[in-house]
Motif scaffolding. Structure first.
Motif, PDB file in Angstrom:
ATOM      1  N   TRP A 168       0.803  -1.227   0.000  1.00  0.00           N
ATOM      2  CA  TRP A 168       0.000   0.000   0.000  1.00  0.00           C
ATOM      3  C   TRP A 168       0.835   1.276   0.000  1.00  0.00           C
ATOM      4  O   TRP A 168       0.309   2.370   0.014  1.00  0.00           O
ATOM      5  CB  TRP A 168      -1.026   0.016   1.134  1.00  0.00           C
ATOM      6  N   SER A 169       2.168   1.158  -0.038  1.00  0.00           N
ATOM      7  CA  SER A 169       2.956   2.383  -0.225  1.00  0.00           C
ATOM      8  C   SER A 169       2.783   2.857  -1.680  1.00  0.00           C
ATOM      9  O   SER A 169       2.462   2.072  -2.568  1.00  0.00           O
ATOM     10  CB  SER A 169       4.428   2.157   0.115  1.00  0.00           C
ATOM     11  N   ALA A 170       2.986   4.152  -1.898  1.00  0.00           N
ATOM     12  CA  ALA A 170       2.653   4.774  -3.188  1.00  0.00           C
ATOM     13  C   ALA A 170       3.437   4.147  -4.347  1.00  0.00           C
ATOM     14  O   ALA A 170       4.604   3.808  -4.215  1.00  0.00           O
ATOM     15  CB  ALA A 170       2.940   6.273  -3.121  1.00  0.00           C
ATOM     16  N   MET A 171       2.766   4.027  -5.472  1.00  0.00           N
ATOM     17  CA  MET A 171       3.414   3.491  -6.681  1.00  0.00           C
ATOM     18  C   MET A 171       4.587   4.366  -7.091  1.00  0.00           C
ATOM     19  O   MET A 171       5.622   3.860  -7.527  1.00  0.00           O
ATOM     20  CB  MET A 171       2.404   3.411  -7.829  1.00  0.00           C
ATOM     21  N   SER A 172       4.425   5.687  -6.950  1.00  0.00           N
ATOM     22  CA  SER A 172       5.497   6.602  -7.363  1.00  0.00           C
ATOM     23  C   SER A 172       6.771   6.345  -6.569  1.00  0.00           C
ATOM     24  O   SER A 172       7.879   6.516  -7.081  1.00  0.00           O
ATOM     25  CB  SER A 172       5.044   8.055  -7.212  1.00  0.00           C
ATOM     26  N   GLY A 173       6.631   5.906  -5.309  1.00  0.00           N
ATOM     27  CA  GLY A 173       7.809   5.567  -4.506  1.00  0.00           C
ATOM     28  C   GLY A 173       8.549   4.367  -5.057  1.00  0.00           C
ATOM     29  O   GLY A 173       9.782   4.359  -5.158  1.00  0.00           O
TER      30      GLY A 173
END
Length: 272
Positions: free
Chosen positions: A157-162
């Protein structure tokens, strides 16, 4: 730092940056098939042979050399942030994992205790208030990402952009980023750009959804899970994902993108 989450075919025909919950099982199996003419027997995430993965020490120098020199076509795949976080909740929080246990051992008891989340039970058909529990899970997801408590953010669930930025920051360059929602079109565009030892017919490829069937079914339309506060939390967590990958923040019920992904913008914004 290197290139975490990066997979490459043994033939070095293509390089893929894995983004969890974005068709990664299917993409990995397509890559495996394109080299070997058969699918990996099992979950592709468990494969320890037949493919280069950053998580395997022997693969790291090979991946590094290829990516730094941009020797192969490099791509990744993204998904609507609303459906991605919902999928993470039903799969990782409510579902029973491949090993027959709950995800990450004590995570679910922690959520039940600290956030009042219910997850249901397979014995009773997973009966619980899905909307109420999901909204409480969103608070937890935000807390992990914003303040890294009560634990570090989870890759699902951490951001895709990361995920996508590590590849750029460490010297990689994407040739294509496509949407899960238009999977066949995007994957075909990748296949058209590369030469593989075995031809891939996308119409004949099964969908490898390793998370399906071990958790509760989603009972409501996507938009029912997100009230004003939930939408605010989602935007706080995934603002860059909505902006860079052109998803519709205003309407959780619209899973389709509303514009084209600009690769130059992605490299500029995520390469800082």
């Amino acid at each position: 730092m290197g290139f975490p989450g990066t997979w490459m075919t043994e033939s070095e025909s293509v390089v893929y940056r894995v983004v969890p919950k974005c068709a990664c099982s299917t993409i990995g199996q397509i890559m495996f098939y394109s080299d070997h003419g058969e699918f990996f027997d099992g979950d592709i995430h468990d494969a320890q042979h037949g493919m280069h993965k950053w998580a395997m020490d022997d693969s790291q120098p090979v991946i590094t050399a290829n990516v730094k020199a941009h020797n192969s076509f490099a791509f990744t795949c993204v998904r609507n942030p609303y459906t991605r976080i919902l999928s993470s909740f039903f799969d990782k929080i409510c579902g029973i994992q491949r090993n027959g246990r709950r995800y990450r051992g004590n995570l679910v008891p922690l959520l039940i205790q600290k956030y009042g989340i219910e997850v249901g039970d397979p014995e009773t058909g997973f009966e619980f208030d899905q909307i109420k529990s999901f909204r409480r899970f969103l608070l937890f997801a935000r807390d992990t990402i914003r303040w890294r408590r009560p634990m570090e953010p989870d890759i699902h669930w951490s951001a895709m952009s990361g995920h996508i930025s590590t590849f750029i920051v460490n010297g990689g360059q994407y040739d294509k980023i496509f949407w899960t929602e238009a999977f066949n079109d995007g994957m075909q565009q990748v296949l058209d750009k590369i030469e593989t030892p075995h031809a891939v017919d996308l119409t004949a490829i099964p969908r490898f959804n390793e998370s399906e069937g071990h958790g509760p079914k989603r009972l409501h339309p996507v938009e029912d899970y997100f009230d004003d506060l939930s939408m605010h939390l989602v935007y706080e967590i995934y603002k860059k994902d909505f902006q860079l990958f052109k998803y519709d923040f205003e309407n959780p019920g619209n899973k389709m993108p509303v514009g084209e992904i600009d690769l130059h913008e992605v490299h500029a914004k995520l390469g800082e």
